[in-house]
Enzyme design. Structure first.
Site, PDB file in Angstrom:
ATOM      1  CG  MET A   1      -1.725   1.226   1.418  1.00  0.00           C
ATOM      2  SD  MET A   1      -1.293   2.176   2.941  1.00  0.00           S
ATOM      3  CE  MET A   1      -1.627   1.085   4.089  1.00  0.00           C
ATOM      4  CG  PHE A 182       2.593  -6.938   1.668  1.00  0.00           C
ATOM      5  CD1 PHE A 182       3.277  -6.406   2.480  1.00  0.00           C
ATOM      6  CD2 PHE A 182       1.692  -8.095   2.244  1.00  0.00           C
ATOM      7  CE1 PHE A 182       3.433  -6.804   3.966  1.00  0.00           C
ATOM      8  CE2 PHE A 182       1.946  -8.562   3.498  1.00  0.00           C
ATOM      9  CZ  PHE A 182       2.634  -7.790   4.574  1.00  0.00           C
ATOM     10  CE  LYS A 183       0.065  -8.867  -3.178  1.00  0.00           C
ATOM     11  NZ  LYS A 183       1.226 -10.030  -3.519  1.00  0.00           N
ATOM     12  CB  ILE A 184       0.478  -1.164  -6.973  1.00  0.00           C
ATOM     13  CG1 ILE A 184       1.663  -1.797  -7.231  1.00  0.00           C
ATOM     14  CG2 ILE A 184       0.077   0.207  -7.708  1.00  0.00           C
ATOM     15  CD1 ILE A 184       1.992  -1.842  -8.906  1.00  0.00           C
TER      16      ILE A 184
END
Ligand code: PLP
Length: 395
Positions: A1, A182-184
């Site tokens: 994030m 943990f992603k965009i």
């Protein structure tokens, strides 16, 4: 994030005040249709006809894609040796056997190894766009079409990235995305899948909510329903993701600006080699990746003051040699539901070893990533560039 704040809080507030948190409901009765709207917006952004949002993350999205495609016992699914383990476990969850393939120097699925490992039992190929770096979709699609294979993109680490001007996830038969922390893009957990095919979309919808909720609200299917799972998204997720989606192109623009600035400044630096990319313009630039001649040099570089680098070989279950449960065939809650015991999987390639993809292990131990942050000010970027240049000079 990367970015989250007041806008998300405002939207969550609206949903909670409205007291309609289930994704299905009647707009005439004040239901805000957050998940429905997110799905429409995500499909438009990616350039696909249909999108489905899921509470179960990118893993649930991958499993639902394979289930929609009817993949199961007797089928081999080609996956890269470098990916989050969920890409391989998704195949196992539907009863198929993952066949682990090498990555090439772009750190994505190697099309040559895919051709080499194809058998008549191969049903699907799952390229993964790791750390936002696009796989060689042109060649992989050509191989898939020529061999009558399904292509499912795992774009979990590449929300919004593209390849040759077309968004990742829209190239294959289906594409999967993750919105975990943990992603965009993030709403803590969650995922999405996309497809252009109405039947696949309906099968994925049925699989992701096999009780198909309330028949009154738009749950009409072109295919008969069947029992699957329960991965329904909720309105709070939908509300957060709609704000996140509006932030996406800004996040990508900043990551790419910083990534390009570092690459431009460092590409001619002595002792430094930028890892080749299948499409530098489509790369999300979650990282800048350097490749060295030896693991020793990579480690020395990564450790240097101010570089803040890490080696992908050290990222645990992103490397196939750490997939103990898969390598040792420990799958499912009951032995009779373990795909490695299924009679139809008997002749398939179920034997794995920790050294079966030596090229991948070699590449991952000679590569250094520097994780980028879209909110780095220019002087932070300049410090990194200087630190990398100094570290490389001392190699
Ligand atoms: C994050 C990720 C997934 C899915 O993870 P979830 O935690 O289920 O959202 C799948 N594949 C890759 C490559 C990932 O990085």
């Amino acid at each position: 994030m990367y970015r989250i704040g007041e806008e998300e809080i405002e939207e969550i507030r609206r949903v909670i005040v409205g007291k309609k948190l289930f994704r299905l409901g009647d707009p005439a009765a004040g239901h805000q249709q957050e998940v429905d709207r997110f799905e429409r917006e995500w499909a438009d952004l990616i350039g696909a006809r249909y999108a489905l949002c899921l509470s179960g993350g990118g893993t649930a999205a991958l499993v639902s894609c394979l289930a929609a495609l009817g993949i199961g016992p007797g089928d081999e699914v080609l996956v890269p040796a470098y990916t989050w383990m969920a890409t391989a476990t998704a195949a196992l969850t539907v009863g198929a056997i993952p066949v682990i393939c090498e990555v090439d120097e772009t750190l994505a699925l190697d099309p040559d190894d895919v051709e080499h490992k194809l058998t008549p039992e191969t049903r699907a190929v799952l390229p993964v766009h790791m750390v936002g770096r696009p796989a060689n979709l042109e060649r992989l699609l050509e191989i898939a079409r020529r061999n009558n294979l399904k292509l499912v993109e795992d774009a979990s680490q590449a929300d919004g990235g593209s390849y040759k001007g077309k968004r990742l996830g829209s190239w294959g038969d289906m594409g999967a995305f993750s919105f975990n922390d943990f992603k965009i893009l993030s709403c803590g957990e969650g995922g999405a899948l996309v497809t252009d095919d109405r039947i696949l979309y309906d099968r994925a919808r049925i699989f992701h909510d096999s009780l198909t909720s309330f028949p009154t609200f738009g749950q009409e299917f072109a295919v008969p329903t069947f029992v699957g799972h329960q991965y329904r998204a909720n309105e709070i997720m939908g509300a957060i993701l709609r704000v996140q989606l509006r932030r996406l192109d800004g996040i990508l623009a900043d990551l790419r600006r910083i990534g390009r600035r570092m690459i431009d400044a460092l590409q001619d630096a002595p002792n430094l080699r930028i890892a080749p990319s299948n499409d530098p313009d489509g790369d999300c630039h979650v990282v800048v990746a350097f490749q060295f001649d030896s693991e020793e040099a990579a480690r020395r570089f990564a450790r240097c003051e101010g570089v803040g680098g890490g080696l992908p070989i050290d990222t645990g279950r992103h490397v196939y040699s750490n997939w103990e449960t898969v390598l040792e065939h420990r799958v499912g809650h009951h032995p009779d539901m373990n795909p490695y015991h299924h009679p139809k999987n008997k002749g398939l390639r179920t034997h794995y070893s920790k050294d079966m993809c030596p090229r991948t292990l070699d590449l991952l131990s000679r590569t250094v990533y520097i994780n980028l942050n879209p909110d780095w000010p220019d002087d932070e970027v300049d410090h990194r560039i200087e630190a990398c240049r100094n570290a490389a000079t001392r190699l």
